[in-house]
Scaffold this motif. Sequence first.
Motif, short mmCIF file in Angstrom:
data_model
loop_
_atom_site.label_atom_id
_atom_site.label_comp_id
_atom_site.label_asym_id
_atom_site.label_seq_id
_atom_site.Cartn_x
_atom_site.Cartn_y
_atom_site.Cartn_z
N MET A 1 -10.68 25.65 -34.49
CA MET A 1 -12.10 25.45 -34.32
C MET A 1 -12.61 24.44 -35.34
O MET A 1 -13.49 23.67 -35.02
CB MET A 1 -12.81 26.80 -34.44
N ARG A 2 -12.05 24.44 -36.52
CA ARG A 2 -12.49 23.47 -37.55
C ARG A 2 -12.23 22.05 -37.09
O ARG A 2 -13.04 21.16 -37.32
CB ARG A 2 -11.77 23.73 -38.87
N LYS A 3 -11.09 21.87 -36.43
CA LYS A 3 -10.77 20.53 -35.95
C LYS A 3 -11.78 20.10 -34.88
O LYS A 3 -12.20 18.96 -34.85
CB LYS A 3 -9.35 20.49 -35.39
N ALA A 4 -12.16 21.03 -34.00
CA ALA A 4 -13.15 20.71 -32.97
C ALA A 4 -14.48 20.34 -33.59
O ALA A 4 -15.14 19.40 -33.15
CB ALA A 4 -13.31 21.89 -32.01
N VAL A 5 -14.88 21.05 -34.63
CA VAL A 5 -16.14 20.73 -35.32
C VAL A 5 -16.04 19.35 -35.96
O VAL A 5 -16.97 18.55 -35.85
CB VAL A 5 -16.48 21.81 -36.38
N ALA A 6 -14.91 19.07 -36.60
CA ALA A 6 -14.73 17.76 -37.23
C ALA A 6 -14.78 16.65 -36.17
O ALA A 6 -15.41 15.60 -36.39
CB ALA A 6 -13.41 17.72 -37.99
N MET A 7 -14.14 16.89 -35.03
CA MET A 7 -14.16 15.89 -33.97
C MET A 7 -15.56 15.72 -33.40
O MET A 7 -15.99 14.60 -33.08
CB MET A 7 -13.18 16.29 -32.86
N ALA A 8 -16.31 16.82 -33.28
CA ALA A 8 -17.68 16.75 -32.79
C ALA A 8 -18.55 15.95 -33.75
O ALA A 8 -19.35 15.11 -33.32
CB ALA A 8 -18.25 18.16 -32.59
N LEU A 9 -18.38 16.20 -35.04
CA LEU A 9 -19.15 15.46 -36.03
C LEU A 9 -18.79 13.97 -36.04
O LEU A 9 -19.63 13.13 -36.37
CB LEU A 9 -18.94 16.06 -37.42
N ALA A 10 -17.58 13.68 -35.61
CA ALA A 10 -17.15 12.29 -35.54
C ALA A 10 -17.63 11.61 -34.25
O ALA A 10 -17.41 10.42 -34.05
CB ALA A 10 -15.63 12.20 -35.64
N GLY A 11 -18.26 12.38 -33.36
CA GLY A 11 -18.82 11.79 -32.15
C GLY A 11 -18.06 12.08 -30.87
O GLY A 11 -18.42 11.54 -29.82
N ASN A 12 -17.05 12.91 -30.91
CA ASN A 12 -16.28 13.23 -29.71
C ASN A 12 -17.13 14.13 -28.81
O ASN A 12 -17.45 15.26 -29.15
CB ASN A 12 -14.98 13.94 -30.10
N ALA A 13 -17.49 13.60 -27.63
CA ALA A 13 -18.39 14.31 -26.72
C ALA A 13 -17.78 15.61 -26.21
O ALA A 13 -18.47 16.63 -26.07
CB ALA A 13 -18.78 13.42 -25.56
N VAL A 14 -16.50 15.61 -25.90
CA VAL A 14 -15.85 16.82 -25.40
C VAL A 14 -15.85 17.90 -26.48
O VAL A 14 -16.13 19.07 -26.21
CB VAL A 14 -14.42 16.51 -24.92
N ALA A 15 -15.57 17.51 -27.70
CA ALA A 15 -15.58 18.47 -28.81
C ALA A 15 -17.00 19.00 -29.05
O ALA A 15 -17.18 20.19 -29.34
CB ALA A 15 -15.03 17.82 -30.08
N MET A 16 -18.01 18.12 -28.90
CA MET A 16 -19.40 18.56 -29.06
C MET A 16 -19.74 19.64 -28.02
O MET A 16 -20.33 20.66 -28.34
CB MET A 16 -20.37 17.39 -28.88
N ARG A 17 -19.34 19.37 -26.77
CA ARG A 17 -19.62 20.32 -25.71
C ARG A 17 -18.92 21.65 -25.99
O ARG A 17 -19.50 22.72 -25.83
CB ARG A 17 -19.18 19.76 -24.36
#
Length: 98
Positions: A1-17
Amino acid sequence: MRKAVAMALAGNAVAMRLCLERVLPLLQDRPVVFKLPPIESPADLPEATAGLLRAVTSGELTPGEAEALRKVIDTHIAALKLVDVTERLTNLEDEKQQ
């Protein structure tokens, strides 16, 4: 989950969703405002199901909403039947003891 949050913060739309769905899950149902007649015995069931049918055909309820309400009605009818059977059994047992 931490990786998904990091990816979301980096702008990854799928991770944000993915992150948002975990925090704010999608609502699957909506409140249904629908007036059902009182259901006090299985004899009241035809009137209730006719009301559901009218609501679906008029567009007041979707078929899925009507199906969900039908399941609630079925549960209620089963509870009414159980109470009836329990009362009958109690009466029979009382009669037998006398």
